[in-house]
Scaffold this motif. Structure first.
Motif, short mmCIF file in Angstrom:
data_model
loop_
_atom_site.label_atom_id
_atom_site.label_comp_id
_atom_site.label_asym_id
_atom_site.label_seq_id
_atom_site.Cartn_x
_atom_site.Cartn_y
_atom_site.Cartn_z
N SER A 1 0.76 -1.28 -0.03
CA SER A 1 0.00 -0.11 -0.12
C SER A 1 0.79 1.29 0.10
CB SER A 1 -0.99 -0.11 1.17
OG SER A 1 -1.90 -1.08 1.13
N ILE A 2 1.97 1.50 0.77
CA ILE A 2 3.04 2.41 0.67
C ILE A 2 3.46 2.69 -0.74
CG2 ILE A 2 5.10 3.23 1.38
CD1 ILE A 2 4.80 1.66 4.02
N HIS A 3 3.62 1.44 -1.46
CA HIS A 3 4.18 1.73 -2.80
C HIS A 3 3.27 2.11 -3.52
CE1 HIS A 3 7.41 -1.58 -2.04
NE2 HIS A 3 7.62 -0.61 -1.39
N ARG A 4 1.97 1.67 -3.49
CA ARG A 4 0.79 2.05 -4.22
C ARG A 4 0.53 3.60 -4.31
NH1 ARG A 4 2.19 -1.88 -5.54
NH2 ARG A 4 3.73 -0.73 -6.62
N GLY A 5 0.73 3.82 -3.01
CA GLY A 5 0.61 5.52 -2.59
C GLY A 5 1.52 6.26 -3.30
N ILE A 6 2.61 5.81 -3.39
CA ILE A 6 3.72 6.45 -4.16
C ILE A 6 3.32 6.63 -5.55
CG2 ILE A 6 6.03 6.70 -4.75
CD1 ILE A 6 6.69 5.38 -2.04
N LEU B 1 10.86 5.09 -3.09
CA LEU B 1 11.02 6.39 -3.46
C LEU B 1 12.51 6.52 -4.20
CD1 LEU B 1 9.77 8.28 -0.54
CD2 LEU B 1 9.06 8.68 -2.94
N ARG B 2 13.43 5.73 -3.83
CA ARG B 2 14.95 5.82 -4.47
C ARG B 2 14.58 5.55 -5.98
NH1 ARG B 2 18.78 2.32 -1.46
NH2 ARG B 2 17.63 0.58 -2.54
N LYS B 3 13.74 4.74 -6.33
CA LYS B 3 13.70 4.28 -7.86
C LYS B 3 12.50 4.91 -8.47
CE LYS B 3 15.62 -0.40 -7.38
NZ LYS B 3 15.56 -1.90 -7.31
#
Length: 368
Positions: free
Chosen positions: A193-198, A246-248
């Motif tokens: 979910s963190i990744h999808r939020g980004i 976020l790095r990628k």
């Protein structure tokens, strides 16, 4: 976060696996006139679970099967939810289409694996269901022209306990699961979910996002900058999971907000901030205090302090502004992880939401 119980933990099955099994059962009923019960499927990594059917209904040109999701020992909000699949025959050349029934959400924002206007049925579960349709169609010598509708009773209410509303998934739950297996307390769904939020923030043009360790710090940082909900990342304890993604997949400005104890851990190099997986090094914290002028007596007290909050109280009595140096050290740890991909700010709040430490401050701006 629910505390992990002691002893061996039982694995469970994702909503995607349950929907796939129900799809197979309903399709077989349409083609052969009988439901397999239990119904077995093969998952992407070779597991072959069997599922008991709750519903097994047919009518002219349609069949319906349902399965109660068993998430094993994982504290999954969809544990014991009923996953209902209704199949309807479609006209020649229609192919396989997916539809959201009651309790399954619709995608309204870009940046997710499924396009805007589509039901929130993720690519891997779709792939798994298509494989079942294709296999049985070949076996019975028929075309794969069928509509697949998935419903989850109560899903709209359950979804309010998830990140779906913030991600722009409206009206219900998502059908998820890349492997079909729920690993208890793996926290994979949280990090997902963190990744999808980004992804959503990037797709909607956000230039500033914030990840917070808890609700108090999240509310405080949102108020400070006037950030919209979709610029808030549900980081929780997973600073590393957020920063590495976020790095990628960079966003120009990233604020990390949290309480003193959690951000001391980040300052000391921990990327997982949960109490069961990282601890504050009090000796190191005392050394940090010494470098900014703390007395020998205070440093000794810090080494034997019960909690980071206790350390903060001890420092306040001697006017040692330790939160500011911890914010700077946490920012340095985050910057090292993100490797220059984004500008980083760290803000520390107390339990009442008052700012007590800050490093790398961004210019405050009007709400996005």
């Amino acid at each position: 976060m629910t505390r992990k119980p002691e002893g061996p933990l039982r694995k469970g099955w994702t909503t995607g696996a349950c929907a796939t099994a129900a799809t197979r059962a309903a399709w077989q009923a349409l083609l052969a006139g009988t439901f397999p019960d239990p119904v077995s499927i093969t998952l992407p990594r070779g597991e072959t679970p069997s599922f008991d059917l709750v519903k097994s209904e047919t009518g002219p040109g349609w069949a319906r099967a349902s399965i109660i999701k068993d998430a094993g020992d994982d504290p999954d909000v969809t544990h014991h939810a009923e996953i209902i699949v209704t199949l309807r025959r479609a006209g020649p050349g229609h192919g396989i289409s997916f539809h959201a029934g009651p309790g399954v959400g619709m995608v309204t924002k870009p940046g997710l694996p499924i396009g805007v206007g589509e039901p929130a049925i993720n690519p891997k579960p779709r792939e798994m269901m298509i494989a079942q349709i294709t296999e049985l169609a070949a076996q019975f010598g028929v075309a794969t022209d069928v509509e697949i509708e998935i419903s989850i009773p109560g899903g709209a209410e359950i979804a309010q306990k998830t990140w779906n509303p913030r991600l722009g998934i409206i009206g219900g739950l998502s059908v998820l699961g890349t492997t079909g297996v729920v690993i208890p307390f793996s926290c994979s769904s949280w990090i997902h979910s963190i990744h999808r939020g980004i992804d959503v923030a990037r797709a909607t043009g956000r230039t500033h996002v914030a990840g917070a360790t808890g609700k108090t710090s999240e509310s405080a940082i949102q108020a400070l900058y006037g950030l919209p909900d979709d610029a808030l990342l549900d980081m929780g304890d997973f600073a590393g999971g957020m920063l590495k993604y976020l790095r990628k997949n960079p966003v120009a400005q990233v604020t990390i907000a949290g309480g003193f104890g959690k951000l001391v851990k980040l300052a000391q190099g921990h990327m997982d901030l949960h109490s069961s997986r990282s601890q504050v090094d009090m000796d190191r914290l005392a050394e940090t205090a010494r470098h900014i002028g703390a007395s020998k007596t205070l440093c000794t007290a810090i080494k034997t302090a019960n909690t980071a909050r206790h350390v903060l109280e001890l420092c306040a009595r001697e006017n040692v502004t330790i939160a500011s140096i911890i914010a700077r050290q946490a920012r340095e740890a985050a910057m090292a992880t993100i490797d220059g991909a984004c500008a980083i700010e760290v803000v520390i709040f107390d339990r009442q939401g008052a700012m007590i430490g800050r490093a790398g401050a961004f210019e405050q701006h009007a709400p996005q």
